[in-house]
Design an enzyme around this catalytic site. Structure first.
Site, short mmCIF file in Angstrom:
data_model
loop_
_atom_site.label_atom_id
_atom_site.label_comp_id
_atom_site.label_asym_id
_atom_site.label_seq_id
_atom_site.Cartn_x
_atom_site.Cartn_y
_atom_site.Cartn_z
N LYS A 80 0.83 -1.21 0.00
CA LYS A 80 0.00 0.00 0.00
C LYS A 80 0.85 1.25 0.00
CE LYS A 80 -3.64 -2.11 2.87
NZ LYS A 80 -4.78 -2.20 1.96
N GLY A 152 -10.45 -3.03 8.99
CA GLY A 152 -10.06 -3.19 10.38
C GLY A 152 -11.21 -3.25 11.36
N ARG A 164 -23.44 -3.14 -3.31
CA ARG A 164 -24.82 -3.01 -3.79
C ARG A 164 -25.02 -1.68 -4.53
NH1 ARG A 164 -28.87 -6.47 -2.50
NH2 ARG A 164 -28.56 -7.86 -0.72
N GLY A 213 -13.67 -5.46 5.97
CA GLY A 213 -14.62 -6.00 6.93
C GLY A 213 -14.91 -7.49 6.79
N GLY A 234 -8.19 -8.52 5.33
CA GLY A 234 -7.14 -7.79 6.01
C GLY A 234 -6.95 -8.32 7.41
N SER A 235 -7.56 -7.65 8.36
CA SER A 235 -7.38 -8.01 9.76
C SER A 235 -8.05 -9.33 10.10
CB SER A 235 -7.96 -6.89 10.62
OG SER A 235 -7.62 -5.64 10.08
#
Lengths: 295, 190
Positions: A80, A152, A164, A213, A234-235
């Site tokens: 990143k 996160g 959506r 998420g 990610g997390s």
């Protein structure tokens, strides 16, 4: 020639489809991710949940650490840079990164301009909350798009909202009369040519992944059923109780996202998921970074 | 004509599109039970070979697929698909289906900055555009393997019985010539 490079970059994203791209902070985690079936890894010093917890300015990772990860795995390595920070992007290009994520997870370096990605040979992926944002990033040279979601948090609601919204805006454009496209392009803040592309093809001109998420195999399957072509996690993996098992389960869930029976098996006994934070509880919304002032 | 496309990860949709443009039906192989369908050939697409190699084992596809290819099912592997078929992978990595007696070198042209396009003559196919994305090449072929394409002095296409392996991506180009050639092999085997 430049066009050829852009096509190659779009095509690398096509090869990642149906796959899971995992955040890793060490070579050891990168190896775990590769063994669990990641189709690429995102090398960063701190995963979004920790960036959130630590506060302060989040920057590009140490190139040495990224290089160690490149050495450790054979799959593509992404990293990143801050939104608008073209010097960080130049550094990542110099170490031959496979994909740059111009990411709202890091602190933005520019509150007006994104990087002119057409000036680079390496590919870029950018986040988007809606169709206009996605197409603006593509005109700047992004060869892959992902939903912004809310990194996160382990809360899927924002990624769902972004996917959506993008789908319904694409459907709207697709069903328009041709003479309405001029105004639609103006309203979206995008070029007429890109509006026509979406109208004719019913999709973005580049691959679109879900991000922000995703914490469970079910989250991944949900995003795939909503039309994502792959998933960033990610997390969700290395903040959970059993990273290996969860990572492998999410990989299989992305392949067989329509098979509820298999998803049930995959969801069993994964240990503790990452602790989630609801969007109402967040102080810092990362998804509005980059384009909060633009529209 | 019905062609199976391994669809556990990667650019399988591009192959399906090309097959449908050529009037062939396609079915996706995502799990063991998908192999029970009738099909006349299979395409192993581009993507990440580590991911596909792992998934075909864990989803129970491996044994059935390997047996079908070994018993003569026409097979086209592109890029990662070629790596899945190779008997040997340079550097000592364990092979996957290991049905094609060649040694491949993964990421042989380096990282994404090393990706490129070219044009080359492919035996029985003609001159076609070639797209190499973090591509492998064939380092060595064993006896009985025909070299059908080279680029820059490296082997990028091989044929062994009904198995066709190429290190490039015909599915992302506009040329359908290689797919037509493959469908010809499938027709002959029917």
């Amino acid at each position: 020639m430049e066009n050829e490079r852009y096509n190659l970059n779009k095509e690398l994203a096509q090869m990642l489809k149906g796959g899971v791209i995992m955040d890793v902070t060490t070579p050891e985690q990168a190896v775990i991710a590769q063994e669990a079936g990641a189709c690429a890894v995102m090398a960063l010093e701190r995963i979004p949940a920790d960036i959130r917890a630590a506060g302060g300015v989040a920057r590009m990772s140490d190139p040495k650490m990224i290089k160690e990860i490149q050495e450790a795995v054979s799959i593509p390595v992404m990293a990143k840079c801050r939104i608008g920070h073209f010097a960080e992007a130049q550094i990542l290009e110099a170490i031959e990164i496979d994909y740059i994520d111009e990411s709202e997870v890091l602190s933005p370096a520019d509150d007006v301009y994104h990087i002119d990605k057409t000036k680079f040979k390496v590919p870029f992926v950018c986040g988007a909350k809606d169709l206009g944002e996605a197409l603006r990033r593509i005109s700047e040279g992004a060869s892959m798009i992902r939903t912004k979601g809310e990194p996160g948090t382990g809360d899927i609601v924002q990624a769902v909202r972004h996917m959506r919204r993008m789908n319904s805006e694409i459907a709207r454009l697709t069903s328009m009369r041709e003479d309405e496209l001029f105004n639609a392009a103006k309203e979206l803040g995008v070029s007429y040519e890109l509006a026509v592309y979406v109208h004719e093809n019913g999709r973005l001109p580049v691959v679109n992944f879900a991000a922000g998420g995703v914490a469970t195999p079910a989250d991944a399957a949900l995003m795939m059923q909503l039309g994502a072509e792959g998933v960033f996690v990610g997390s969700g993996i290395f903040k959970s109780g059993n990273p290996q098992k969860r990572a492998a389960a999410i990989v299989k869930a992305v392949t067989n996202y329509n098979d509820a029976k298999l998803l049930a098996e995959l969801s069993e006994d994964l240990g503790e998921a990452m602790v989630g934070i609801n969007e109402q509880e967040i102080e810092l919304l990362m998804s509005i970074r980059g384009e909060s002032g633009e529209r | 004509m019905k062609i199976a496309v391994l669809a556990v990860q990667g650019a399988f949709a591009e192959h399906e599109k090309m097959l449908s443009d050529l009037g062939a039906e396609s079915i996706e192989i995502r799990k063991k039970s998908d192999l029970e369908h009738d099909f006349d050939g299979i395409i192993l697409p581009g993507g990440e070979s580590t991911v596909m190699g792992k998934l075909i084992r864990e989803l129970g596809i491996y044994e059935g697929l390997r047996k079908r290819i070994e018993s003569g099912l026409p097979t086209l592997g592109t890029c990662a698909g070629l790596i899945l078929m190779a008997k040997n992978i340079a550097g000592g990595e364990s092979p996957h289906l290991a049905t094609l007696p060649v040694t491949v070198k993964r990421n042989a042209y380096g990282r994404q900055l090393g990706s490129f396009t070219a044009k080359a003559y492919v035996s029985d196919v003609g001159e076609i555009p070639l797209t190499f994305i973090r591509a492998p090449y064939v380092e060595r072929v064993d006896e009985g393997v025909d070299i059908i394409a080279t680029a820059g002095g490296k082997i990028v296409g091989v044929k062994y019985g009904n198995q066709l392996g190429v290190s490039f991506h015909p599915e992302v180009t506009k040329s359908t010539a290689l797919h037509e050639y493959f469908l010809g092999i499938c027709t002959n085997c029917k």
